[in-house]
Design a protein around this motif. Structure first.
Motif, PDB file in Angstrom:
ATOM      1  N   LEU A  64       0.839  -1.200   0.000  1.00  0.00           N
ATOM      2  CA  LEU A  64       0.000   0.000   0.000  1.00  0.00           C
ATOM      3  C   LEU A  64       0.872   1.248   0.000  1.00  0.00           C
ATOM      4  O   LEU A  64       1.978   1.255   0.529  1.00  0.00           O
ATOM      5  CB  LEU A  64      -0.929  -0.003   1.215  1.00  0.00           C
ATOM      6  N   ARG A  65       0.346   2.324  -0.563  1.00  0.00           N
ATOM      7  CA  ARG A  65       1.130   3.564  -0.670  1.00  0.00           C
ATOM      8  C   ARG A  65       1.273   4.264   0.680  1.00  0.00           C
ATOM      9  O   ARG A  65       2.358   4.595   1.099  1.00  0.00           O
ATOM     10  CB  ARG A  65       0.465   4.504  -1.675  1.00  0.00           C
ATOM     11  N   ASN A  66       0.167   4.540   1.319  1.00  0.00           N
ATOM     12  CA  ASN A  66       0.183   5.267   2.595  1.00  0.00           C
ATOM     13  C   ASN A  66       0.050   4.270   3.729  1.00  0.00           C
ATOM     14  O   ASN A  66      -1.042   3.919   4.139  1.00  0.00           O
ATOM     15  CB  ASN A  66      -0.961   6.288   2.644  1.00  0.00           C
ATOM     16  N   LYS A  67       1.173   3.834   4.224  1.00  0.00           N
ATOM     17  CA  LYS A  67       1.141   2.837   5.289  1.00  0.00           C
ATOM     18  C   LYS A  67       1.834   3.362   6.540  1.00  0.00           C
ATOM     19  O   LYS A  67       2.779   4.134   6.458  1.00  0.00           O
ATOM     20  CB  LYS A  67       1.759   1.539   4.828  1.00  0.00           C
ATOM     21  N   ASN A  68       1.347   2.889   7.656  1.00  0.00           N
ATOM     22  CA  ASN A  68       1.921   3.216   8.947  1.00  0.00           C
ATOM     23  C   ASN A  68       3.073   2.235   9.194  1.00  0.00           C
ATOM     24  O   ASN A  68       2.858   1.028   9.222  1.00  0.00           O
ATOM     25  CB  ASN A  68       0.832   3.085  10.016  1.00  0.00           C
ATOM     26  N   LYS A  69       4.268   2.742   9.368  1.00  0.00           N
ATOM     27  CA  LYS A  69       5.452   1.879   9.541  1.00  0.00           C
ATOM     28  C   LYS A  69       5.355   1.012  10.789  1.00  0.00           C
ATOM     29  O   LYS A  69       5.765  -0.146  10.781  1.00  0.00           O
ATOM     30  CB  LYS A  69       6.731   2.719   9.600  1.00  0.00           C
ATOM     31  N   LEU A 110       4.497  -4.412  12.941  1.00  0.00           N
ATOM     32  CA  LEU A 110       3.697  -5.318  13.765  1.00  0.00           C
ATOM     33  C   LEU A 110       3.147  -6.474  12.939  1.00  0.00           C
ATOM     34  O   LEU A 110       3.192  -7.633  13.365  1.00  0.00           O
ATOM     35  CB  LEU A 110       2.556  -4.550  14.444  1.00  0.00           C
ATOM     36  N   ILE A 111       2.648  -6.169  11.740  1.00  0.00           N
ATOM     37  CA  ILE A 111       2.120  -7.217  10.859  1.00  0.00           C
ATOM     38  C   ILE A 111       3.233  -8.191  10.471  1.00  0.00           C
ATOM     39  O   ILE A 111       3.029  -9.404  10.452  1.00  0.00           O
ATOM     40  CB  ILE A 111       1.454  -6.590   9.610  1.00  0.00           C
ATOM     41  N   TYR A 112       4.435  -7.660  10.167  1.00  0.00           N
ATOM     42  CA  TYR A 112       5.546  -8.532   9.829  1.00  0.00           C
ATOM     43  C   TYR A 112       5.969  -9.415  11.006  1.00  0.00           C
ATOM     44  O   TYR A 112       6.303 -10.583  10.824  1.00  0.00           O
ATOM     45  CB  TYR A 112       6.739  -7.725   9.321  1.00  0.00           C
ATOM     46  N   VAL A 113       5.941  -8.883  12.212  1.00  0.00           N
ATOM     47  CA  VAL A 113       6.294  -9.675  13.390  1.00  0.00           C
ATOM     48  C   VAL A 113       5.273 -10.786  13.611  1.00  0.00           C
ATOM     49  O   VAL A 113       5.636 -11.943  13.874  1.00  0.00           O
ATOM     50  CB  VAL A 113       6.431  -8.773  14.644  1.00  0.00           C
ATOM     51  N   VAL A 114       3.989 -10.468  13.478  1.00  0.00           N
ATOM     52  CA  VAL A 114       2.938 -11.486  13.627  1.00  0.00           C
ATOM     53  C   VAL A 114       3.088 -12.552  12.543  1.00  0.00           C
ATOM     54  O   VAL A 114       2.970 -13.753  12.813  1.00  0.00           O
ATOM     55  CB  VAL A 114       1.531 -10.843  13.592  1.00  0.00           C
TER      56      VAL A 114
END
Length: 180
Positions: free
Chosen positions: A136-141, A146-150
């Motif tokens: 996505l273009r406008n993403k919260n880092k 957190l999504i990558y850790v999960v």
């Protein structure tokens, strides 16, 4: 276009994860750490799975096999540069997946087959969510991390711990108990 495919994959993998859990939760092979009351050793020793298959189990296998056949054919027809870079590896992956699904069904090993599909589908759901959000273009880092850790934790716990312990390490012991 890729976002639509990933949304469809998220719906598919989360749905099959729920269906897999519904099938497994009453079975004697779902261990406590996956939300059940059974033992992984029952993947190979409990004679219940040799007697009958419920319509839900049959439907689950048809759904999984159909999705993997679709992925196989779609990969053959995909001419994008990204698909061609790892064409043979992905073709081998899809071919082996189809073969393993069909062989577990035909050899009455549906309990362990459903366990394998359940563990892989759960971790795939988080992996695809991470891919989708990462594009996505406008993403919260912070949310992305957190999504990558999960996603990483689900991959480690389900594919590198639960899968070998429940499906691979129990196989020789189960076969010995059946032979005796």
């Amino acid at each position: 276009m890729m976002h639509c495919k990933w949304l469809v994959d998220i719906v598919f993998y989360s749905t099959t994860s729920v269906i897999g859990y519904i099938i497994l939760r009453g079975m004697p092979n779902l261990p406590w750490y996956l939300g059940g009351n059974g033992q992984c050793a029952n993947n190979y020793t409990d004679p219940l799975h040799f007697r009958f298959r419920s319509p839900l189990v049959n439907g689950f296998y048809i759904l999984q096999c159909a999705q993997h056949l679709y992925s196989f054919v779609a990969h053959l027809l995909d001419s994008s540069p990204g698909a061609r870079s790892k064409f043979y590896e992905t073709l081998l992956h899809h071919s082996l997946s189809i073969m393993l699904i069909m062989m577990s069904y035909l050899n009455n090993q549906t309990m362990v087959g459903i366990m394998v599909l359940f563990l892989h589908d759960c971790s795939d759901t988080f992996l695809i969510i991470a891919r989708l959000y990462g594009d996505l273009r406008n993403k919260n880092k912070l949310l992305l991390n957190l999504i990558y850790v999960v996603s990483l934790l689900s991959w480690i716990l389900l594919r590198l711990v639960a899968f070998p312990v429940c499906c691979i390490l129990e196989a020789p012991a189960g076969w010995l108990r059946i032979a005796v």
